[in-house]
Design a protein around this motif. Structure first.
Motif, PDB file in Angstrom:
ATOM      1  N   ARG A  53       0.821  -1.212   0.000  1.00 14.78           N
ATOM      2  CA  ARG A  53       0.000   0.000   0.000  1.00 14.78           C
ATOM      3  C   ARG A  53       0.856   1.264   0.000  1.00 14.78           C
ATOM      4  O   ARG A  53       0.566   2.184  -0.769  1.00 14.78           O
ATOM      5  N   PRO A  54       1.920   1.337   0.822  1.00 17.18           N
ATOM      6  CA  PRO A  54       2.768   2.533   0.709  1.00 17.18           C
ATOM      7  C   PRO A  54       3.344   2.703  -0.702  1.00 17.18           C
ATOM      8  O   PRO A  54       3.399   3.825  -1.209  1.00 17.18           O
ATOM      9  N   TYR A  55       3.730   1.604  -1.342  1.00 13.45           N
ATOM     10  CA  TYR A  55       4.234   1.714  -2.710  1.00 13.45           C
ATOM     11  C   TYR A  55       3.131   2.187  -3.654  1.00 13.45           C
ATOM     12  O   TYR A  55       3.354   3.042  -4.507  1.00 13.45           O
ATOM     13  N   GLY A  56       1.924   1.654  -3.495  1.00 14.41           N
ATOM     14  CA  GLY A  56       0.810   2.079  -4.332  1.00 14.41           C
ATOM     15  C   GLY A  56       0.512   3.569  -4.172  1.00 14.41           C
ATOM     16  O   GLY A  56       0.265   4.271  -5.149  1.00 14.41           O
ATOM     17  N   MET A  57       0.574   4.044  -2.937  1.00 14.16           N
ATOM     18  CA  MET A  57       0.342   5.466  -2.683  1.00 14.16           C
ATOM     19  C   MET A  57       1.469   6.309  -3.283  1.00 14.16           C
ATOM     20  O   MET A  57       1.207   7.357  -3.885  1.00 14.16           O
ATOM     21  N   TYR A  58       2.702   5.850  -3.112  1.00 20.71           N
ATOM     22  CA  TYR A  58       3.850   6.551  -3.674  1.00 20.71           C
ATOM     23  C   TYR A  58       3.760   6.583  -5.193  1.00 20.71           C
ATOM     24  O   TYR A  58       3.959   7.626  -5.822  1.00 20.71           O
ATOM     25  N   ARG A  59       3.413   5.446  -5.781  1.00 21.34           N
ATOM     26  CA  ARG A  59       3.273   5.365  -7.238  1.00 21.34           C
ATOM     27  C   ARG A  59       2.176   6.315  -7.722  1.00 21.34           C
ATOM     28  O   ARG A  59       2.350   7.025  -8.706  1.00 21.34           O
ATOM     29  N   ASP A  60       1.040   6.326  -7.029  1.00 21.68           N
ATOM     30  CA  ASP A  60      -0.049   7.236  -7.396  1.00 21.68           C
ATOM     31  C   ASP A  60       0.416   8.693  -7.329  1.00 21.68           C
ATOM     32  O   ASP A  60       0.073   9.507  -8.198  1.00 21.68           O
ATOM     33  N   TRP A  61       1.196   9.024  -6.304  1.00 23.32           N
ATOM     34  CA  TRP A  61       1.704  10.378  -6.150  1.00 23.32           C
ATOM     35  C   TRP A  61       2.649  10.738  -7.299  1.00 23.32           C
ATOM     36  O   TRP A  61       2.543  11.811  -7.885  1.00 23.32           O
ATOM     37  N   SER A  73      -0.087   8.486 -22.248  1.00 29.06           N
ATOM     38  CA  SER A  73       0.272   7.147 -21.771  1.00 29.06           C
ATOM     39  C   SER A  73       1.789   6.986 -21.690  1.00 29.06           C
ATOM     40  O   SER A  73       2.288   6.237 -20.858  1.00 29.06           O
ATOM     41  N   LEU A  74       2.521   7.720 -22.525  1.00 35.37           N
ATOM     42  CA  LEU A  74       3.984   7.682 -22.437  1.00 35.37           C
ATOM     43  C   LEU A  74       4.440   8.247 -21.096  1.00 35.37           C
ATOM     44  O   LEU A  74       5.309   7.675 -20.436  1.00 35.37           O
ATOM     45  N   MET A  75       3.854   9.345 -20.664  1.00 32.92           N
ATOM     46  CA  MET A  75       4.206   9.923 -19.364  1.00 32.92           C
ATOM     47  C   MET A  75       3.854   8.957 -18.241  1.00 32.92           C
ATOM     48  O   MET A  75       4.620   8.787 -17.293  1.00 32.92           O
ATOM     49  N   ASP A  76       2.687   8.296 -18.338  1.00 32.91           N
ATOM     50  CA  ASP A  76       2.317   7.307 -17.330  1.00 32.91           C
ATOM     51  C   ASP A  76       3.372   6.202 -17.252  1.00 32.91           C
ATOM     52  O   ASP A  76       3.762   5.786 -16.163  1.00 32.91           O
ATOM     53  N   MET A 120       5.435  -5.202 -19.209  1.00 32.64           N
ATOM     54  CA  MET A 120       4.190  -5.698 -18.638  1.00 32.64           C
ATOM     55  C   MET A 120       3.576  -4.822 -17.564  1.00 32.64           C
ATOM     56  O   MET A 120       2.372  -4.848 -17.361  1.00 32.64           O
ATOM     57  N   GLY A 121       4.385  -4.099 -16.846  1.00 32.93           N
ATOM     58  CA  GLY A 121       3.945  -3.417 -15.639  1.00 32.93           C
ATOM     59  C   GLY A 121       2.756  -2.509 -15.772  1.00 32.93           C
ATOM     60  O   GLY A 121       1.786  -2.656 -15.040  1.00 32.93           O
ATOM     61  N   PRO A 122       2.796  -1.545 -16.688  1.00 29.91           N
ATOM     62  CA  PRO A 122       1.659  -0.622 -16.749  1.00 29.91           C
ATOM     63  C   PRO A 122       0.325  -1.313 -16.977  1.00 29.91           C
ATOM     64  O   PRO A 122      -0.663  -0.973 -16.340  1.00 29.91           O
ATOM     65  N   SER A 123       0.295  -2.308 -17.820  1.00 27.52           N
ATOM     66  CA  SER A 123      -0.976  -2.990 -18.075  1.00 27.52           C
ATOM     67  C   SER A 123      -1.444  -3.767 -16.852  1.00 27.52           C
ATOM     68  O   SER A 123      -2.625  -3.817 -16.554  1.00 27.52           O
ATOM     69  N   LEU A 124      -0.505  -4.347 -16.087  1.00 20.81           N
ATOM     70  CA  LEU A 124      -0.891  -5.065 -14.876  1.00 20.81           C
ATOM     71  C   LEU A 124      -1.394  -4.111 -13.804  1.00 20.81           C
ATOM     72  O   LEU A 124      -2.418  -4.366 -13.174  1.00 20.81           O
ATOM     73  N   TRP A 125      -0.690  -3.000 -13.581  1.00 22.20           N
ATOM     74  CA  TRP A 125      -1.127  -2.043 -12.566  1.00 22.20           C
ATOM     75  C   TRP A 125      -2.480  -1.449 -12.932  1.00 22.20           C
ATOM     76  O   TRP A 125      -3.330  -1.266 -12.075  1.00 22.20           O
ATOM     77  N   HIS A 126      -2.686  -1.138 -14.219  1.00 32.02           N
ATOM     78  CA  HIS A 126      -3.975  -0.585 -14.621  1.00 32.02           C
ATOM     79  C   HIS A 126      -5.088  -1.613 -14.436  1.00 32.02           C
ATOM     80  O   HIS A 126      -6.191  -1.270 -14.045  1.00 32.02           O
ATOM     81  N   LEU A 127      -4.790  -2.871 -14.696  1.00 33.99           N
ATOM     82  CA  LEU A 127      -5.774  -3.931 -14.491  1.00 33.99           C
ATOM     83  C   LEU A 127      -6.204  -3.974 -13.029  1.00 33.99           C
ATOM     84  O   LEU A 127      -7.393  -3.984 -12.720  1.00 33.99           O
ATOM     85  N   TYR A 128      -5.243  -3.973 -12.111  1.00 32.36           N
ATOM     86  CA  TYR A 128      -5.567  -4.041 -10.700  1.00 32.36           C
ATOM     87  C   TYR A 128      -6.139  -2.725 -10.174  1.00 32.36           C
ATOM     88  O   TYR A 128      -6.963  -2.713  -9.274  1.00 32.36           O
ATOM     89  N   ALA A 129      -5.709  -1.617 -10.727  1.00 30.42           N
ATOM     90  CA  ALA A 129      -6.203  -0.315 -10.283  1.00 30.42           C
ATOM     91  C   ALA A 129      -7.669  -0.116 -10.653  1.00 30.42           C
ATOM     92  O   ALA A 129      -8.367   0.653 -10.010  1.00 30.42           O
ATOM     93  N   ASP A 130      -8.138  -0.823 -11.663  1.00 31.01           N
ATOM     94  CA  ASP A 130      -9.513  -0.673 -12.116  1.00 31.01           C
ATOM     95  C   ASP A 130     -10.468  -1.647 -11.433  1.00 31.01           C
ATOM     96  O   ASP A 130     -11.615  -1.770 -11.834  1.00 31.01           O
ATOM     97  N   VAL A 131      -9.994  -2.353 -10.396  1.00 25.07           N
ATOM     98  CA  VAL A 131     -10.870  -3.268  -9.669  1.00 25.07           C
ATOM     99  C   VAL A 131     -11.972  -2.449  -8.997  1.00 25.07           C
ATOM    100  O   VAL A 131     -11.675  -1.480  -8.298  1.00 25.07           O
ATOM    101  N   PRO A 132     -13.236  -2.806  -9.217  1.00 22.62           N
ATOM    102  CA  PRO A 132     -14.326  -2.008  -8.617  1.00 22.62           C
ATOM    103  C   PRO A 132     -14.435  -2.168  -7.114  1.00 22.62           C
ATOM    104  O   PRO A 132     -13.983  -3.046  -6.524  1.00 22.62           O
TER     105      PRO A 132
END
Length: 132
Positions: A53-61, A73-76, A120-132
């Motif tokens: 969770r701290p990594y997720g928050m840091y990544r979001d920041w 998407s390049l910047m992301d 692979m990373g961006p597609s995996l993080w976006h997949l999990y980030a979109d969990v309802p």
């Protein structure tokens, strides 16, 4: 998304990426033995439970800082790499290093992880980030 769901998504993403990609990189790219890789991956589970969770928050920041410049998407992807390199890579290097890997193997494993993240990373993080 609620904090509970974000925590679950971050934890699942980090542990699953670490187990599947980490072990693959360690065995097939860095040349660690099965025992070394299992040691590294088993040690990573409690560590990732603590830092997901701290990594997720840091990544979001970090991602939000990049989106202030441009929302491409390049910047992301660039900011995802920045977050990984500045937070997760040192943790990964320590985990692999404690498994008895040589310095060359640690560096190779880190570069393999970075390559996997780029592919692979961006597609995996976006997949999990979109969990309802």
């Amino acid at each position: 998304m609620s904090i509970k769901r974000e925590t679950i998504a971050d934890t699942f993403a980090l542990i699953s990426f670490g187990l599947v990609v980490g072990m693959s990189v360690e065995l097939f790219v860095a040349g660690l033995s099965l025992e070394q890789s299992l040691h590294s991956r088993l040690l990573s589970i409690p560590v990732n439970l603590l830092i997901a969770r701290p990594y997720g928050m840091y990544r979001d920041w970090i991602m939000a800082r990049g989106r202030k410049v441009t929302s491409s998407s390049l910047m992301d992807s660039i900011m995802d790499i920045v977050a990984f390199l500045s937070f997760q890579m040192p943790v990964y290097a320590v985990l692999v290093g404690t498994s008895g890997a040589s310095l060359d193997q640690v560096i190779t494993a880190c570069m393999g992880q970075l390559g996997a993240l780029i592919l692979m990373g961006p597609s995996l993080w976006h997949l999990y980030a979109d969990v309802p």
